[in-house]
Each structure stands twice: as C-alpha cells, then as structure tokens.
Design an enzyme around this catalytic site. Sequence first.
Site, mmCIF file in Angstrom:
data_model
loop_
_atom_site.group_PDB
_atom_site.id
_atom_site.type_symbol
_atom_site.label_atom_id
_atom_site.label_comp_id
_atom_site.label_asym_id
_atom_site.label_seq_id
_atom_site.Cartn_x
_atom_site.Cartn_y
_atom_site.Cartn_z
ATOM 1 N N PRO A 10 0.556 -1.049 0.165
ATOM 2 C CG PRO A 10 -0.393 -1.239 1.635
ATOM 3 C CD PRO A 10 0.375 -2.271 1.462
ATOM 4 C CG ASN A 11 -0.086 4.680 0.819
ATOM 5 O OD1 ASN A 11 -1.043 5.118 0.601
ATOM 6 N ND2 ASN A 11 -0.323 3.907 2.634
ATOM 7 N NE ARG A 18 4.015 7.151 1.494
ATOM 8 C CZ ARG A 18 4.776 4.995 1.837
ATOM 9 N NH1 ARG A 18 4.902 4.491 1.337
ATOM 10 N NH2 ARG A 18 3.783 5.251 3.266
ATOM 11 C CE1 TYR A 23 8.521 5.170 2.706
ATOM 12 C CE2 TYR A 23 7.259 7.199 2.877
ATOM 13 C CZ TYR A 23 7.594 5.799 3.170
ATOM 14 O OH TYR A 23 7.237 5.018 4.631
ATOM 15 C CG ASN A 74 8.177 -1.677 0.787
ATOM 16 O OD1 ASN A 74 7.785 -2.383 1.939
ATOM 17 N ND2 ASN A 74 8.652 -0.993 0.631
ATOM 18 C CB ALA A 77 1.822 0.601 6.930
ATOM 19 C CG HIS A 80 4.585 -1.494 10.854
ATOM 20 N ND1 HIS A 80 6.106 -1.656 11.306
ATOM 21 C CD2 HIS A 80 4.780 -0.647 9.472
ATOM 22 C CE1 HIS A 80 6.691 -1.258 9.629
ATOM 23 N NE2 HIS A 80 5.926 -0.325 9.762
ATOM 24 C CG ASP A 87 -1.095 -15.945 9.594
ATOM 25 O OD1 ASP A 87 -0.452 -16.265 10.494
ATOM 26 O OD2 ASP A 87 -2.115 -16.092 10.545
ATOM 27 C CD GLU A 99 8.939 -6.522 6.289
ATOM 28 O OE1 GLU A 99 8.961 -8.067 6.316
ATOM 29 O OE2 GLU A 99 9.170 -6.119 7.147
ATOM 30 C CG HIS A 101 10.507 -2.038 4.915
ATOM 31 N ND1 HIS A 101 9.311 -2.288 5.461
ATOM 32 C CD2 HIS A 101 10.892 -3.368 5.806
ATOM 33 C CE1 HIS A 101 8.121 -2.953 5.395
ATOM 34 N NE2 HIS A 101 9.389 -3.535 6.054
ATOM 35 N NE ARG A 108 9.885 6.647 7.893
ATOM 36 C CZ ARG A 108 8.539 6.025 8.040
ATOM 37 N NH1 ARG A 108 8.938 5.396 7.025
ATOM 38 N NH2 ARG A 108 7.829 7.337 7.299
ATOM 39 N NE ARG A 112 6.437 5.187 9.638
ATOM 40 C CZ ARG A 112 5.847 5.437 8.904
ATOM 41 N NH1 ARG A 112 5.080 4.207 8.228
ATOM 42 N NH2 ARG A 112 5.067 6.513 8.922
HETATM 43 C C1 DQA Z 1 7.411 1.165 3.752
HETATM 44 C C2 DQA Z 1 8.079 1.275 5.670
HETATM 45 C C3 DQA Z 1 6.957 1.007 6.016
HETATM 46 O O1 DQA Z 1 6.744 1.572 7.343
HETATM 47 C C4 DQA Z 1 5.777 1.967 5.535
HETATM 48 O O2 DQA Z 1 4.138 2.689 5.860
HETATM 49 C C5 DQA Z 1 5.716 2.452 3.921
HETATM 50 C C6 DQA Z 1 6.763 2.347 3.115
HETATM 51 C C7 DQA Z 1 9.268 1.273 2.979
HETATM 52 O O3 DQA Z 1 9.247 1.194 2.992
HETATM 53 O O4 DQA Z 1 10.072 2.100 3.759
HETATM 54 O O5 DQA Z 1 4.969 2.698 3.325
HETATM 55 O O6 DQA Z 1 7.209 -0.295 3.706
#
Ligand code: DQA
Length: 143
Positions: A10-11, A18, A23, A74, A77, A80, A87, A99, A101, A108, A112
């Site tokens: 997401p996002n 953003r 980022y 990735n 959020a 977290h 699962d 994983e 990020h 941060r 997080r």
């Molecule tokens: C993220 C870190 C997460 O805490 C955040 O919610 C993101 C981006 C990162 O790539 O640094 O959406 O996964």
Amino acid sequence: MKHILLLNGPNLNLLGQREPEVYGSQTLAELETAVTAYGAELGIEVTCLQHNHEGVLIDWVQGAPARADGLIFNPGAYAHYSYALRDAIAAIAPFSVVEVHLSDISAREEFRHTSVTAPVCAAVFAGKGQQSYRDALNFLKAL
Ligand code: DQA
C-alpha cells in the site's frame, strides 16, 4: 533463481510524490524499471506487481510459488500489523520471501520498529532505498 516476483504494497504506488524526504523522488515505475534491469544483469527475470489491498496481496503471496522461484515483498505499513500477511508468508514456506523497505523502519516512529512479517521471511533489507531491493535480489540469487 530464474524468476522473481517483486510485490509492493500500500501507498507505494505514490512513490515520487509521497513524502520525498523519506522515500526519495523516484516513482514506482522508475524503481521497478531499475530493479528489473538489475535482475537482468544477474540473469533473473523480475515480474513487478503493486496493490493497496491486503486481500489481493495475500492472494498474490499464496500464488507466488506457482509463478516464480522467490518473492521480494515490500508490505508497506502492513508489515507492522498484518498477521494475515504473516500467515500467508508462513503458509508458503519453505518458498523464499525477502522483505524490503526503502526507509530505515528501526529509526522512524515507534510503531514502525516492529515488523510482524519479518520473522517468517528469509531476510530483511531496509533503509537503503532502491539498494534494499538490489540487496534482496543478490540474496535470492545466492540461495
Ligand atoms: C515502507 C515503510 C513502512 O513503514 C511504510 O508504511 C511504507 C513504506 C518503506 O519502504 O520504507 O509504506 O515499507
């Protein structure tokens, strides 16, 4: 490892606009192009996917072993707090999920600092922007 799925949560579709101070200015398309090109240098085909919805991400994690040899994820959020994604990753073991990020989640906000998905992943790379994804590719290639 011949074929790897790159899954962004997401996002991350908003990369570039953003919170660029966190980022960076690279868009998701630019990130995907760069990671795909780096994969090609390593002899790995990379298929890129992004979605904001937890259920769709769960479906894609579940389907990853039928589509690829490894998964770079990735979870945004969801890392977290999504026990459902944790699962799903555990359910496809021993299939390798790494994983990633972009930011250093340990440096941060407090919420997080915990990743509930990380313990069921083969490795975690964070805090290095695009390099986190390259490190994940190198890790999977070395398996
Ligand atoms: C993220 C870190 C997460 O805490 C955040 O919610 C993101 C981006 C990162 O790539 O640094 O959406 O996964």
